[in-house]
Scaffold this active site. Structure first.
Site, short mmCIF file in Angstrom:
data_model
loop_
_atom_site.label_atom_id
_atom_site.label_comp_id
_atom_site.label_asym_id
_atom_site.label_seq_id
_atom_site.Cartn_x
_atom_site.Cartn_y
_atom_site.Cartn_z
CG ASN A 6 -1.72 1.22 1.40
OD1 ASN A 6 -1.81 2.03 0.48
ND2 ASN A 6 -2.34 1.39 2.57
CD1 TRP A 7 3.44 1.02 -2.94
CD2 TRP A 7 3.51 2.27 -4.80
NE1 TRP A 7 4.14 0.33 -3.89
CE2 TRP A 7 4.21 1.06 -5.05
CE3 TRP A 7 3.42 3.22 -5.83
CZ2 TRP A 7 4.81 0.78 -6.26
CZ3 TRP A 7 4.03 2.93 -7.05
CH2 TRP A 7 4.72 1.73 -7.26
CE LYS A 8 -0.19 3.38 4.74
NZ LYS A 8 -0.26 3.50 6.17
CG HIS A 84 -6.08 2.01 4.83
ND1 HIS A 84 -5.66 2.98 5.70
CD2 HIS A 84 -5.08 1.09 4.78
CE1 HIS A 84 -4.44 2.66 6.15
NE2 HIS A 84 -4.07 1.52 5.60
CD GLU A 86 -3.17 5.66 6.51
OE1 GLU A 86 -3.09 5.68 5.28
OE2 GLU A 86 -2.26 5.19 7.24
CD GLU A 150 -3.86 -2.38 7.08
OE1 GLU A 150 -2.79 -2.68 6.58
OE2 GLU A 150 -4.40 -1.27 6.91
N GLY A 156 1.97 2.38 10.77
CA GLY A 156 2.94 3.48 10.64
C GLY A 156 3.57 3.89 11.96
CB SER A 186 4.63 -1.68 12.05
OG SER A 186 4.23 -0.34 12.29
N GLY A 207 2.71 -1.18 4.33
CA GLY A 207 2.75 0.24 3.99
C GLY A 207 4.19 0.69 3.80
N GLY A 208 4.76 1.28 4.84
CA GLY A 208 6.10 1.89 4.76
C GLY A 208 7.15 0.99 4.11
#
Ligand code: PGA
Length: 228
Positions: A6-8, A84, A86, A150, A156, A186, A207-208
């Site tokens: 997930n590149w956000k 998601h 966010e 999640e 994150g 994470s 993600g990251g």
């Protein structure tokens, strides 16, 4: 095993194609990237499986700023993340709107990674099970549907759910909905093995660590090792 990145709101179109071409998909692992909308058309021709990060519940209409499943399919996109945390936190997504998005996307022929998870306060109050059951109350098993657990406190933050916490939540989700469940929050090369080797963990939403080739490829290799 499915590993989705997930590149956000990271990576421009000009950074996308080279990155996707350098990804390795080991045997037994499906690798998915979820770039922001403007970068999708750069990812698709590289041959990697491409998902969007959000999708609307109508085919077209006066919905400024939204994108439909039919548009994504036309662009060669195979699926989308939906719900998601966010989106729920910053863009007023609810269980109802998220599931509306998911059902239309699935009916149109997209695959869906549907996200659920509790906040830190909810976990501390011992409400994780209730929160997951509430979020899953609208969800029905469908072809092409995968869930992602999640925990919001692990996204994150560098805080990861222990393998036992992940396994407990995944087992509950599978009992209620009965579809594969990815873990997200994470995930890093250092903790991927412990998380992915849990029996109810069917992959990861990263993600990251999906933004760097070295870490994302390492997580995919770990998934392949566990699979074999
Ligand atoms: P993270 O994000 O791996 O950076 O915690 C996961 C996600 O939000 O999907």
């Amino acid at each position: 095993m499915l590993i989705a990145g997930n590149w956000k709101m990271y990576k421009r179109p000009s950074e996308t194609a080279d990155f996707c071409r350098a990804l390795t998909a080991p045997d037994g692992v499906e690798v998915v990237v979820c770039p922001p909308f403007p970068s999708l058309h750069e990812a698709v021709p590289t041959g990697v499986t491409v998902f969007a990060q959000n999708v609307h519940w109508e085919s077209e209409g006066a919905y400024t700023g939204e994108v439909s499943a039919e548009m994504l399919l036309d662009a060669g996109v195979q699926g989308s993340i939906v719900g998601h945390s966010e989106r729920r936190q910053y863009f007023a997504e609810t269980d109802e709107t998220a599931w509306r998005r998911a059902t239309h996307a699935l009916e149109a022929g997209l695959r869906v990674i549907y996200c659920v998870g509790e906040s830190e306060e909810e976990r501390e109050a011992g409400e994780t099970g209730d929160v997951l059951r509430r979020q899953l109350g609208v969800v029905e098993p469908r072809d092409g549907l995968v869930l992602a657990y999640e925990p919001v406190w692990a996204i994150g933050t560098g805080k990861t759910a222990t393998p036992e916490i992940a396994e407990g939540a995944h087992a509950l989700i599978k009992e209620v909905v009965g579809v594969p469940v990815l873990y997200g929050g994470s995930v890093k090369p250092e903790n991927a093995e412990d998380l992915l080797s849990q029996p109810s963990v069917d992959g990861a939403l990263v993600g990251g660590a999906s933004l760097e080739l070295e870490s994302f490829n390492a997580i995919c290799q770990t998934a392949a090792r566990i699979r074999s």
